[in-house]
Design a protein around this motif. Structure first.
Motif, short mmCIF file in Angstrom:
data_model
loop_
_atom_site.label_atom_id
_atom_site.label_comp_id
_atom_site.label_asym_id
_atom_site.label_seq_id
_atom_site.Cartn_x
_atom_site.Cartn_y
_atom_site.Cartn_z
N GLU A 201 0.88 -1.17 0.00
CA GLU A 201 0.00 0.00 0.00
C GLU A 201 0.91 1.21 0.00
O GLU A 201 1.98 1.17 0.62
CB GLU A 201 -0.82 0.07 1.30
N ARG A 202 0.46 2.26 -0.65
CA ARG A 202 1.28 3.48 -0.71
C ARG A 202 1.66 3.94 0.70
O ARG A 202 2.77 4.38 0.95
CB ARG A 202 0.46 4.56 -1.41
N GLU A 203 0.75 3.78 1.65
CA GLU A 203 1.01 4.24 3.02
C GLU A 203 2.12 3.43 3.68
O GLU A 203 2.62 3.79 4.73
CB GLU A 203 -0.26 4.11 3.89
N ARG A 204 2.49 2.30 3.11
CA ARG A 204 3.53 1.48 3.71
C ARG A 204 4.91 1.72 3.09
O ARG A 204 5.88 1.02 3.38
CB ARG A 204 3.17 0.00 3.59
N VAL A 205 5.00 2.74 2.23
CA VAL A 205 6.29 3.04 1.61
C VAL A 205 7.00 4.10 2.46
O VAL A 205 6.47 5.19 2.66
CB VAL A 205 6.12 3.60 0.17
N ASN A 313 2.36 5.29 -9.68
CA ASN A 313 1.73 6.48 -9.13
C ASN A 313 0.42 6.86 -9.80
O ASN A 313 -0.10 7.95 -9.58
CB ASN A 313 2.72 7.64 -9.18
N SER A 314 -0.10 5.94 -10.61
CA SER A 314 -1.37 6.25 -11.26
C SER A 314 -2.45 5.26 -10.80
O SER A 314 -2.14 4.16 -10.35
CB SER A 314 -1.17 6.18 -12.79
N THR A 315 -3.68 5.67 -10.95
CA THR A 315 -4.77 4.76 -10.56
C THR A 315 -4.87 3.61 -11.56
O THR A 315 -5.55 2.62 -11.30
CB THR A 315 -6.12 5.51 -10.53
N GLN A 316 -4.20 3.77 -12.74
CA GLN A 316 -4.22 2.71 -13.77
C GLN A 316 -3.31 1.53 -13.40
O GLN A 316 -3.30 0.53 -14.09
CB GLN A 316 -3.65 3.23 -15.10
N PHE A 317 -2.48 1.69 -12.34
CA PHE A 317 -1.43 0.71 -12.10
C PHE A 317 -1.99 -0.71 -11.92
O PHE A 317 -2.90 -0.94 -11.15
CB PHE A 317 -0.61 1.09 -10.86
N VAL A 318 -1.37 -1.63 -12.67
CA VAL A 318 -1.72 -3.05 -12.51
C VAL A 318 -0.43 -3.76 -12.10
O VAL A 318 0.57 -3.71 -12.82
CB VAL A 318 -2.19 -3.65 -13.86
N PRO A 319 -0.41 -4.42 -10.94
CA PRO A 319 0.83 -5.10 -10.53
C PRO A 319 1.16 -6.22 -11.51
O PRO A 319 0.26 -6.82 -12.11
CB PRO A 319 0.49 -5.68 -9.15
N PRO A 320 2.46 -6.50 -11.70
CA PRO A 320 2.83 -7.56 -12.65
C PRO A 320 2.33 -8.92 -12.15
O PRO A 320 2.18 -9.11 -10.95
CB PRO A 320 4.36 -7.51 -12.68
N PRO A 321 2.10 -9.85 -13.08
CA PRO A 321 1.59 -11.15 -12.67
C PRO A 321 2.59 -11.99 -11.88
O PRO A 321 2.22 -12.95 -11.23
CB PRO A 321 1.24 -11.82 -14.00
N ARG A 322 3.87 -11.62 -11.93
CA ARG A 322 4.88 -12.38 -11.17
C ARG A 322 5.33 -11.56 -9.97
O ARG A 322 5.58 -10.37 -10.10
CB ARG A 322 6.15 -12.55 -12.00
#
Ligand code: SAM
Ligand code: SF4
Length: 329
Positions: A201-205, A313-322
């Motif tokens: 989560e962004r708050e955990r960075v 940093n965008s709402t479009q972000f999709v984490p990689p499948p790996r």
């Protein structure tokens, strides 16, 4: 030779090779504690396949290699691969990223095989927090590995510390002091969304600026070192008193995609143009059934398809499948 330049004009001369997806510890931001499904042995590239890929990559202008994992030192006979790779003409820089647990055991063989540069991953000097993060009680082994590597003449030894908020605040300054005492650069890495369980989560960075503030408050002023290589991901600082330096890999707060010069080969032979890429190119099947020219064409096509940068940093972000352990960091 036409170099590997992508559609945004970035030259790619840096290849990171993961040699295994297995690991002997279980950092929570990378691997789940139990139930990890590792690649079967025959899916993993052999040393001969890796060497062939590197020889081809050199003809495309690759000059820098980093060996990573999973934990690279759990791959049997890794020194044999290091010896093959360090002998390839055209490779100007060969480095290894390790968690350090097996480093004391393997430092000699790797050195004799030609390795000189090592990054050791260590987030804390506190035994309990090390256990909490890695789910293993191996801090003493890592510290011993660092001492052995330094005594043997590896240089520079660097430390990679992943910075997770509400967890490692108390470790930032002690690590910087430890580095100053030993001539080791500590590189703090902002926590990235690459864990397998979606914990990020962004708050955990813990952000680079927050860490810089802590270090300056407790130890003393830092001065930014003008980038020697503008394409290096870390922003580096030296202490104004002249003793030691620290670096920050601030992928979240200061993305460096526009300077990216890296491509990545996973242990199961997939080529990735970005840590966060969604698509990847299956070079293993080409290595197992195609010509060198076929491999070259696949590498060029992958670099050509490279995007401008990740979208953490965008709402479009999709984490990689790996997750991280199966990409290689
Ligand atoms: N096992 C080796 C190690 O830990 O150094 C090599 C592989 S590990 C995947 C490569 C690097 O990824 C580590 O040094 C660690 O600093 C970093 N890393 C792992 N998970 C991360 C995350 N979620 N965010 C930021 N860095 C991470
Ligand atoms: Fe293993 Fe490295 Fe992932 Fe930690 S970060 S679990 S040491 S691969």
């Amino acid at each position: 030779m036409i170099p590997l330049v992508d559609t945004y004009g970035r030259l790619h001369d840096n290849l990171r090779i993961s040699v295994t997806d297995r690991c002997n510890i279980r950092c929570f931001y990378c691997m789940p504690e139990t139930g990890v499904k590792f690649q079967p042995r025959d899916e993993i590239l052999s040393f001969e396949e890796i060497e062939r890929f590197v020889r081809i990559a050199v003809t495309l202008g690759v000059r820098k290699l980093r060996i990573t994992g999973g934990e690279p030192l759990v791959r049997k006979d890794l020194a044999k691969l290091i010896a093959k790779l360090s002998a390839i003409e055209g490779i100007e820089d060969l480095a290894l990223t390790t968690n350090g647990v097996l480093l004391a055991e393997h430092a000699r063989d790797l050195y004799d095989a030609g390795l000189r540069r090592i990054n050791v991953h260590l987030d804390t000097l506190d035994r309990e927090r090390f256990k909490q993060i890695t789910r293993r009680d191996d801090l003493a082994k890592v510290l011993e590995g660092i001492d052995v590597a330094q005594a043997m003449g590896y240089g520079p030894v660097k430390i990679n510390a992943v910075a997770v908020k509400n967890l490692v605040e108390a470790d930032i300054v002690p690590l910087a002091r430890y580095g100053r005492e030993r001539g080791i650069e500590i590189r703090y890495i902002e926590f990235m969304p690459l864990d397998s369980q979606g914990l990020w989560e962004r708050e955990r960075v813990l952000l680079a600026d927050q860490m810089i503030e802590m270090i300056q408050r407790e130890i003393g002023p830092l001065e930014e070192i003008p980038d020697r290589d503008p394409r290096a991901p870390a922003t580096e600082y030296r202490f104004a008193d002249g003793i030691g330096r620290v670096g920050f890999i601030a992928s979240v707060s200061r993305p460096f995609c526009l300077n990216c010069n890296r491509i990545r080969l996973t242990s199961d032979g997939k080529l990735r143009y970005c840590l966060f890429a969604i698509e990847e190119t299956d070079v293993k099947s080409i290595l197992r059934g195609g010509s060198d020219d076929d491999v070259r064409a696949a590498v060029r096509a992958s670099v050509h398809a490279k995007w401008i940068g990740h979208e953490i940093n965008s709402t479009q972000f999709v984490p990689p499948p790996r997750p991280m352990y199966s990409i290689g960091g």
